[in-house]
Every structure is written in structure tokens, then in C-alpha cells.
Motif scaffolding. Structure first.
Motif, PDB file in Angstrom:
ATOM      1  N   VAL A 121       0.865  -1.183   0.000  1.00 46.67           N
ATOM      2  CA  VAL A 121       0.000   0.000   0.000  1.00 46.67           C
ATOM      3  C   VAL A 121       0.893   1.222   0.000  1.00 46.67           C
ATOM      4  O   VAL A 121       1.834   1.313   0.791  1.00 46.67           O
ATOM      5  N   ALA A 122       0.622   2.163  -0.885  1.00 46.80           N
ATOM      6  CA  ALA A 122       1.476   3.344  -1.000  1.00 46.80           C
ATOM      7  C   ALA A 122       0.647   4.556  -1.388  1.00 46.80           C
ATOM      8  O   ALA A 122      -0.435   4.420  -1.997  1.00 46.80           O
ATOM      9  N   PRO A 123       1.128   5.759  -1.036  1.00 45.29           N
ATOM     10  CA  PRO A 123       0.429   6.973  -1.476  1.00 45.29           C
ATOM     11  C   PRO A 123       0.426   7.071  -2.993  1.00 45.29           C
ATOM     12  O   PRO A 123       1.353   6.629  -3.669  1.00 45.29           O
ATOM     13  N   THR A 169      -3.248   3.557  -2.660  1.00 42.12           N
ATOM     14  CA  THR A 169      -3.675   2.409  -3.454  1.00 42.12           C
ATOM     15  C   THR A 169      -2.983   1.154  -2.938  1.00 42.12           C
ATOM     16  O   THR A 169      -1.873   1.202  -2.411  1.00 42.12           O
ATOM     17  N   ALA A 170      -3.670   0.039  -3.103  1.00 45.45           N
ATOM     18  CA  ALA A 170      -3.092  -1.280  -2.849  1.00 45.45           C
ATOM     19  C   ALA A 170      -2.940  -1.965  -4.190  1.00 45.45           C
ATOM     20  O   ALA A 170      -3.879  -1.962  -5.003  1.00 45.45           O
ATOM     21  N   ARG A 171      -1.783  -2.531  -4.428  1.00 44.99           N
ATOM     22  CA  ARG A 171      -1.539  -3.191  -5.709  1.00 44.99           C
ATOM     23  C   ARG A 171      -1.339  -4.684  -5.510  1.00 44.99           C
ATOM     24  O   ARG A 171      -0.679  -5.113  -4.564  1.00 44.99           O
ATOM     25  N   GLU A 175      -1.240  -4.380 -10.399  1.00 41.03           N
ATOM     26  CA  GLU A 175      -2.468  -3.664 -10.725  1.00 41.03           C
ATOM     27  C   GLU A 175      -3.116  -3.098  -9.462  1.00 41.03           C
ATOM     28  O   GLU A 175      -3.049  -3.703  -8.387  1.00 41.03           O
ATOM     29  N   VAL A 176      -3.738  -1.926  -9.594  1.00 45.66           N
ATOM     30  CA  VAL A 176      -4.449  -1.336  -8.462  1.00 45.66           C
ATOM     31  C   VAL A 176      -5.662  -2.205  -8.136  1.00 45.66           C
ATOM     32  O   VAL A 176      -6.527  -2.427  -8.980  1.00 45.66           O
ATOM     33  N   ALA A 177      -5.706  -2.706  -6.880  1.00 44.82           N
ATOM     34  CA  ALA A 177      -6.795  -3.570  -6.449  1.00 44.82           C
ATOM     35  C   ALA A 177      -7.698  -2.895  -5.426  1.00 44.82           C
ATOM     36  O   ALA A 177      -8.814  -3.353  -5.183  1.00 44.82           O
ATOM     37  N   GLY A 178      -7.210  -1.826  -4.803  1.00 42.13           N
ATOM     38  CA  GLY A 178      -8.000  -1.121  -3.804  1.00 42.13           C
ATOM     39  C   GLY A 178      -7.479   0.284  -3.624  1.00 42.13           C
ATOM     40  O   GLY A 178      -6.357   0.605  -4.019  1.00 42.13           O
ATOM     41  N   ALA A 179      -8.300   1.139  -3.026  1.00 44.03           N
ATOM     42  CA  ALA A 179      -7.916   2.538  -2.860  1.00 44.03           C
ATOM     43  C   ALA A 179      -8.699   3.163  -1.726  1.00 44.03           C
ATOM     44  O   ALA A 179      -9.723   2.631  -1.283  1.00 44.03           O
ATOM     45  N   ARG A 207      -8.957  -4.293   4.026  1.00 43.76           N
ATOM     46  CA  ARG A 207      -8.247  -4.213   5.308  1.00 43.76           C
ATOM     47  C   ARG A 207      -6.822  -3.707   5.105  1.00 43.76           C
ATOM     48  O   ARG A 207      -6.327  -2.868   5.856  1.00 43.76           O
ATOM     49  N   ALA A 208      -6.170  -4.185   4.057  1.00 45.25           N
ATOM     50  CA  ALA A 208      -4.798  -3.752   3.779  1.00 45.25           C
ATOM     51  C   ALA A 208      -4.736  -2.268   3.494  1.00 45.25           C
ATOM     52  O   ALA A 208      -3.836  -1.557   3.982  1.00 45.25           O
ATOM     53  N   VAL A 209      -5.694  -1.764   2.699  1.00 37.02           N
ATOM     54  CA  VAL A 209      -5.727  -0.341   2.385  1.00 37.02           C
ATOM     55  C   VAL A 209      -5.910   0.482   3.659  1.00 37.02           C
ATOM     56  O   VAL A 209      -5.257   1.517   3.856  1.00 37.02           O
TER      57      VAL A 209
END
Length: 218
Positions: A121-123, A169-171, A175-179, A207-209
Motif C-alpha cells: 500500500v502506498a500513497p 492504493t493497494a496493488r 495492478e491497483v486492487a483497492g484505494a 483491510r490492507a488499504v
């Protein structure tokens, strides 16, 4: 015009006002970044957008004046798109506007360490991240008003320059899977648009995001 606000403690009793203030900060930032009109009153904040974004009204006090209610009604009638209103106090009758209401839960978390997310997860750092975040949120929340998709419409790049606003975003597999979006204002922070793509649901991405975006705030 700056309206001074009393300092509120982080208690469940104050949660509705804390949520109201933070949501107003978020939507004011969103409105500015989209070039939409932001209207501030003591009892509410409104963002008057176009035919796709619509009108958003964020009620800030449990008791509105007759002038507030009349202005909100005028804004709703004049809106060129959908009308959304947030009333965390569930105290304002909007039946005359043919609007019902439902209670949204508010979770209050005090500062504490956060465990590491299960995926990266990163900005948001570039256009690819930003557009991936938009697509994930549009898909997750069924935001048909933003279809067909126009890059930068839901989250303009200018939103990243707004004080206290951050997108994450979570990749998975590149690929972006969540935000999600976080907004820090008046000593508190909130999360908005926490969502995942359909393909990534029920895999712990939401949850990760949350964990990855909480860490900088905690």
C-alpha cells in the motif's frame, strides 16, 4: 470567511460533530480541486457541482435555522445533477425535498500502532495510480454517474495538493486492487472511499488499504 470552531475531544458523544467537520473539509477540498462552487455557512457546507458530480450538502449542526433550510432547498432545486446530503445527527427533516435518510456508522479510533498490511500500500504518486484509484472506487461504490469514465474527474490531480488530503492504493500483481482517501483536519483524520475492485473482493485488500493508510496518521 473563516468560522472559528470550538475544540472537541475524541469521545463517542462528539463523534457526529467530528465526522461532520472532517467530511466538510474533505468535500470542500474535492470541490476546490474540481473547480466547483463551495458554499460555507455555520449550519452546513455545500458543494455545487456539474450534472455528473451533482450537489453535496454536509450538515454541520443538529439544529439548522430557517434560513439554512431555505437555502438548502433552493440549492437542491437548482442542482443540475444528483443531490446528496450528509446529516450525521439524523436531526434534519428533508421530507419536503422528497429525501429520506439512513444512519451511517462512524468508527472512532484513538492513536495507536498499526500492523503492517498484507499487500503493498502506498500513497498515490502518479497519474497511473490516480486513475487506478478512481476506477477502483467507481467500481466498488457503483458510481454510475461517473460513467463513461473520464480520467481525473472523480479525483482531480489538484486534490493531491489540498492540505491534509492523501490518496492510497493497494496493488496486487502490479495492478491497483483497492484505494482510499484520508483527510486530516482540526486534529482528526477520517477515511473516505475505501473500496476494492470486484476481482479483489473478499481477499483482505480493503483491510490492507485501511492499515497502510492508517500508519502515517497513527
Amino acid at each position: 470567511m473563516t468560522i472559528p470552531l470550538p475544540v472537541l475531544d475524541a469521545t463517542l458523544a462528539n463523534a457526529p460533530r467530528l465526522q461532520a467537520r472532517n467530511s466538510a473539509a474533505f468535500w470542500a477540498a474535492t470541490g476546490r480541486s474540481r473547480g466547483h462552487e463551495v458554499i460555507r455557512r455555520r449550519g452546513f457546507l455545500a458543494v455545487a457541482g456539474d450534472e455528473r458530480a451533482g450537489l453535496r450538502v454536509l450538515i454541520q449542526e443538529p439544529e439548522l435555522t430557517s434560513e439554512d433550510l431555505a437555502e438548502i432547498a433552493d440549492l437542491a432545486v437548482a442542482a443540475t445533477g444528483p443531490v446528496d446530503m450528509e446529516d450525521p445527527f439524523s436531526a434534519t427533516d428533508l421530507g419536503h425535498l422528497r429525501m429520506g435518510s439512513w444512519q451511517m456508522p462512524v468508527m472512532l479510533r484513538l492513536p495507536a500502532p498499526v500492523e503492517a498490511p498484507a499487500v503493498a500500500v502506498a500513497p498515490v504518486a502518479d497519474d497511473a495510480d490516480l486513475h487506478g484509484a478512481e476506477r477502483a472506487v467507481i467500481e466498488s461504490f457503483g458510481l454510475g454517474r461517473f460513467e463513461p469514465y473520464r480520467p481525473g474527474e472523480l479525483f482531480p490531480k489538484a486534490l493531491l495538493d489540498e492540505p491534509g488530503v492523501a490518496l492510497f492504493t493497494a496493488r496486487v500483481g502490479g495492478e491497483v486492487a483497492g484505494a482510499c482517501v484520508t483527510v486530516a483536519a482540526n486534529g482528526f483524520a477520517s477515511h473516505y472511499w475505501v473500496g476494492t475492485t470486484e476481482a479483489a473482493r473478499s481477499k483482505g485488500i480493503g483491510r490492507a488499504v485501511m492499515l497502510g493508510s492508517l500508519a502515517p496518521l497513527a
